[in-house]
Scaffold this motif. Structure first.
Motif, PDB file in Angstrom:
ATOM      1  N   GLU A 148       0.828  -1.216   0.000  1.00 41.14           N
ATOM      2  CA  GLU A 148       0.000   0.000   0.000  1.00 41.14           C
ATOM      3  C   GLU A 148       0.855   1.255   0.000  1.00 41.14           C
ATOM      4  N   ILE A 149       1.919   1.263   0.800  1.00 44.73           N
ATOM      5  CA  ILE A 149       2.796   2.435   0.864  1.00 44.73           C
ATOM      6  C   ILE A 149       3.519   2.625  -0.460  1.00 44.73           C
ATOM      7  N   ARG A 150       3.959   1.536  -1.059  1.00 49.60           N
ATOM      8  CA  ARG A 150       4.638   1.640  -2.354  1.00 49.60           C
ATOM      9  C   ARG A 150       3.698   2.210  -3.414  1.00 49.60           C
ATOM     10  N   ALA A 151       2.441   1.767  -3.410  1.00 49.75           N
ATOM     11  CA  ALA A 151       1.475   2.282  -4.390  1.00 49.75           C
ATOM     12  C   ALA A 151       1.215   3.773  -4.178  1.00 49.75           C
ATOM     13  N   VAL A 152       1.091   4.202  -2.894  1.00 51.58           N
ATOM     14  CA  VAL A 152       0.866   5.625  -2.610  1.00 51.58           C
ATOM     15  C   VAL A 152       2.062   6.450  -3.045  1.00 51.58           C
ATOM     16  N   ASN A 153       3.275   5.978  -2.749  1.00 51.82           N
ATOM     17  CA  ASN A 153       4.486   6.722  -3.113  1.00 51.82           C
ATOM     18  C   ASN A 153       4.612   6.868  -4.622  1.00 51.82           C
ATOM     19  N   ILE A 154       4.343   5.777  -5.350  1.00 49.63           N
ATOM     20  CA  ILE A 154       4.432   5.849  -6.818  1.00 49.63           C
ATOM     21  C   ILE A 154       3.395   6.836  -7.361  1.00 49.63           C
ATOM     22  N   GLY A 155       2.160   6.747  -6.844  1.00 47.79           N
ATOM     23  CA  GLY A 155       1.125   7.673  -7.305  1.00 47.79           C
ATOM     24  C   GLY A 155       1.451   9.119  -6.998  1.00 47.79           C
ATOM     25  N   PHE A 156       2.026   9.371  -5.798  1.00 43.66           N
ATOM     26  CA  PHE A 156       2.380  10.748  -5.431  1.00 43.66           C
ATOM     27  C   PHE A 156       3.492  11.274  -6.328  1.00 43.66           C
ATOM     28  N   ASN A 157       4.512  10.468  -6.587  1.00 44.43           N
ATOM     29  CA  ASN A 157       5.612  10.917  -7.441  1.00 44.43           C
ATOM     30  C   ASN A 157       5.121  11.228  -8.847  1.00 44.43           C
ATOM     31  N   ARG A 158       4.216  10.387  -9.356  1.00 49.88           N
ATOM     32  CA  ARG A 158       3.686  10.659 -10.702  1.00 49.88           C
ATOM     33  C   ARG A 158       2.868  11.944 -10.706  1.00 49.88           C
ATOM     34  N   MET A 159       2.094  12.162  -9.630  1.00 47.69           N
ATOM     35  CA  MET A 159       1.316  13.397  -9.530  1.00 47.69           C
ATOM     36  C   MET A 159       2.231  14.618  -9.486  1.00 47.69           C
ATOM     37  N   ALA A 160       3.322  14.526  -8.693  1.00 46.69           N
ATOM     38  CA  ALA A 160       4.263  15.646  -8.617  1.00 46.69           C
ATOM     39  C   ALA A 160       4.904  15.913  -9.972  1.00 46.69           C
ATOM     40  N   ASP A 161       5.211  14.844 -10.713  1.00 49.04           N
ATOM     41  CA  ASP A 161       5.792  15.022 -12.050  1.00 49.04           C
ATOM     42  C   ASP A 161       4.812  15.726 -12.978  1.00 49.04           C
ATOM     43  N   GLN A 162       3.540  15.334 -12.899  1.00 49.68           N
ATOM     44  CA  GLN A 162       2.536  15.972 -13.747  1.00 49.68           C
ATOM     45  C   GLN A 162       2.350  17.446 -13.385  1.00 49.68           C
ATOM     46  N   LEU A 163       2.339  17.734 -12.070  1.00 45.31           N
ATOM     47  CA  LEU A 163       2.198  19.133 -11.660  1.00 45.31           C
ATOM     48  C   LEU A 163       3.393  19.962 -12.110  1.00 45.31           C
ATOM     49  N   ALA A 164       4.599  19.381 -12.015  1.00 41.08           N
ATOM     50  CA  ALA A 164       5.793  20.109 -12.475  1.00 41.08           C
ATOM     51  C   ALA A 164       5.713  20.389 -13.973  1.00 41.08           C
ATOM     52  N   LYS A 165       5.246  19.388 -14.716  1.00 34.46           N
ATOM     53  CA  LYS A 165       5.131  19.578 -16.170  1.00 34.46           C
ATOM     54  C   LYS A 165       4.075  20.631 -16.492  1.00 34.46           C
ATOM     55  N   ILE A 166       2.939  20.585 -15.756  1.00 35.20           N
ATOM     56  CA  ILE A 166       1.891  21.589 -15.996  1.00 35.20           C
ATOM     57  C   ILE A 166       2.406  22.984 -15.675  1.00 35.20           C
ATOM     58  N   GLU A 167       3.141  23.120 -14.560  1.00 34.05           N
ATOM     59  CA  GLU A 167       3.685  24.427 -14.187  1.00 34.05           C
ATOM     60  C   GLU A 167       4.670  24.924 -15.234  1.00 34.05           C
ATOM     61  N   GLN A 168       5.500  24.014 -15.723  1.00 31.02           N
ATOM     62  CA  GLN A 168       6.474  24.411 -16.747  1.00 31.02           C
ATOM     63  C   GLN A 168       5.769  24.794 -18.046  1.00 31.02           C
ATOM     64  N   ASP A 169       4.769  24.011 -18.409  1.00 27.22           N
ATOM     65  CA  ASP A 169       4.025  24.321 -19.640  1.00 27.22           C
ATOM     66  C   ASP A 169       3.306  25.662 -19.520  1.00 27.22           C
ATOM     67  N   ARG A 170       2.795  25.962 -18.314  1.00 24.64           N
ATOM     68  CA  ARG A 170       2.108  27.235 -18.128  1.00 24.64           C
ATOM     69  C   ARG A 170       3.063  28.403 -18.309  1.00 24.64           C
ATOM     70  N   ALA A 171       4.274  28.270 -17.696  1.00 26.22           N
ATOM     71  CA  ALA A 171       5.252  29.353 -17.838  1.00 26.22           C
ATOM     72  C   ALA A 171       5.664  29.533 -19.298  1.00 26.22           C
ATOM     73  N   VAL A 172       5.871  28.379 -19.986  1.00 26.02           N
ATOM     74  CA  VAL A 172       6.264  28.468 -21.393  1.00 26.02           C
ATOM     75  C   VAL A 172       5.145  29.084 -22.227  1.00 26.02           C
ATOM     76  N   MET A 173       3.894  28.694 -21.920  1.00 30.87           N
ATOM     77  CA  MET A 173       2.757  29.217 -22.680  1.00 30.87           C
ATOM     78  C   MET A 173       2.623  30.728 -22.498  1.00 30.87           C
ATOM     79  N   LEU A 174       2.731  31.189 -21.225  1.00 31.59           N
ATOM     80  CA  LEU A 174       2.578  32.619 -20.987  1.00 31.59           C
ATOM     81  C   LEU A 174       3.743  33.414 -21.565  1.00 31.59           C
TER      82      LEU A 174
END
Length: 468
Positions: A223-249
């Motif tokens: 269960e902990i491994r699944a939560v950690n993997i999901g959190f890391n993927r979420m953080a990666d997606q948020l980082a990509k969205i933030e970067q894309d937003r800065a590039v877009m603006l």
């Protein structure tokens, strides 16, 4: 109108006190309570169950010793009897003394176990048996018995048959509790470590540090491994969205500035009607300012804190609009008052607030925006207030005004804005370690309240560069 941030420090400390224990301490206390309760119950049960067997065993040993002594004395002659008594006293610590009618004795009933031993001895040795803890002021375990018609005392060392004392029980209890609490602390720390790491990582992601803390994706618990993997993927997606937003603006600025510059030039050269040319130039300037708002909102979170003279920043921000006929600005800020902030970010904050008040804070009666800017020291903070005397907004809308692209009711809305001004203010103040709040009374204006860290006494702020 009092500032809602005057008790900010005390209020935040009070809120922290009301939060209660962390999950670690809550789990630890529950485990400790369970273990301590179980240990105490076990000791009490053990003591109760120990009384009866120990009493019977002790009485059996004493009765056997009395019977053997009595038999040895009965079947020995006078010379052998004296030798036997001496041997028992020297080798076994058992003394045989004659019992006199005038002997004074205390019953052996100092505790529950002693009373049970006495009852068992009387039952085994017969009526007339006396068990005493003291005879003629001499302490010991005294057993009164009869040989034919003669009465004797059998004196034993009471430590040979004594129960486990209260100090021994206390030592056992303390040892068991200490081991239980240590085990509870280790188990609680082991259980709560993944949750603590997740909480820390969530705070860092909230602050925009997406790569600062990666959770372990090889944890042994499924269960902990699944939560950690999901959190890391979420953080990666948020980082990509933030970067894309800065590039877009940033791309918006790059792609629109050049056509806007050409439109401005063509307007100046091609449009002969001065009124139409002025309106077109104003529209182009408005588009250019909206692009600047997008870029300000996408600005990186890194700031450099240093002492800044608040009055100089305010003067620089109001310099460009102080001569406008539709604006009247009153500043009540001490020249020496300094805050810990990033000068560029603080300038951007004050400029946005002044511009917001200038656009939407005009008095309905005069059409002039009366803006009051005040600041005062409050303990280790500086409270800043920027107020207009316009129509204000409904209190229900105050929490929405700092959201990106939100625009208030018709009384404070114009097509000239993108709905980012107050969002930029709230974002910049937050990353400078300050607090931002809005208050409003419909018909009497809107007030922006800022709480910033105060610069330490004796620190000389740098001289700000003049704004042209």
């Amino acid at each position: 109108m009092p500032s809602p941030l005057e008790g900010g420090g005390q209020a935040s400390r009070g809120a922290r006190l009301k939060v209660g224990f962390s999950l670690f301490w809550r789990t630890f206390f529950l485990l400790a309570l369970l273990l301590v309760g179980s240990t105490v119950a076990w000791l009490q049960t053990f003591r109760q169950l120990e009384y009866e067997p120990r009493a019977i065993q002790t009485a059996h040993q004493i009765a056997s010793l009395v019977n053997l002594t009595r038999a040895a004395l009965v079947y020995s002659d006078a010379i052998t009897r004296v030798s036997l008594i001496k041997t028992l006293a020297d080798q076994e610590g058992v003394r045989i003394l004659p019992r006199e009618p005038i002997d004074r004795f205390e019953p052996y009933t100092s505790g529950t176990l002693d009373e049970r031993v006495t009852e068992e001895l009387i039952d085994r040795l017969g009526e007339g048996t006396v068990v005493a803890s003291q005879v003629n002021n001499q302490s010991g375990l005294w057993i009164g018995f009869t040989i034919e018609t003669d009465n004797y005392w059998l004196l034993l060392d009471p430590t040979r048959f004594s129960r486990v004392g209260g100090r021994t029980w206390l030592v056992w209890l303390i040892t068991a509790m200490a081991l239980s609490l240590a085990g509870a602390a280790l188990i609680t720390r082991f259980i709560n470590r993944p949750l603590s790491q997740l909480s820390r990582a969530a705070r860092e992601v909230r602050d925009g540090e997406y790569e600062a803390h990666r959770l372990d994706e090889r944890a042994r618990t499924n269960e902990i491994r699944a939560v950690n993997i999901g959190f890391n993927r979420m953080a990666d997606q948020l980082a990509k969205i933030e970067q894309d937003r800065a590039v877009m603006l940033a791309g918006i600025s790059h792609d629109l500035r050049t056509p806007l510059a050409r439109l401005r030039l063509e307007t100046e050269m091609s449009v002969e009607d001065e009124d139409a040319r002025a309106h077109m130039a104003a529209d182009i300037s408005q588009l250019d300012s909206i692009i600047d708002k997008f870029l300000d909102y996408a600005r990186p979170d890194h700031v450099d804190f240093k002492p800044v003279l608040l009055r100089d920043v305010i003067d620089a921000c109001t310099y460009a609009v102080q001569d406008h006929e539709d604006v009247k600005i009153k500043v009540d800020v001490a020249p020496e008052l300094a805050v810990m902030a990033d000068e560029v970010e603080l300038t951007r904050v004050i400029s946005n607030l002044v511009e917001n008040a200038r656009r939407y804070g005009k008095s309905p009666a005069t059409g002039v925006a009366d803006i009051n800017i005040q600041a005062q020291a409050h303990n280790d903070a500086v409270l800043i207030k920027v107020r207009d005397h316009g129509a204000g907004v409904a209190p229900a809308l105050l929490s929405q005004l700092t959201k990106p692209f939100f625009r208030g009711d018709a009384a404070r809305t114009s097509a000239a804005g993108a709905g980012l001004g107050l969002s930029i203010v709230a974002k910049n103040i937050d990353r400078m370690g300050g607090t931002f709040a809005l208050t409003s009374t419909p018909g009497r204006g809107l007030a922006a309240h800022i709480r910033m860290p105060r610069a330490a006494a004796g620190v000389k702020p740098p001289v700000p560069k003049p704004v042209v």
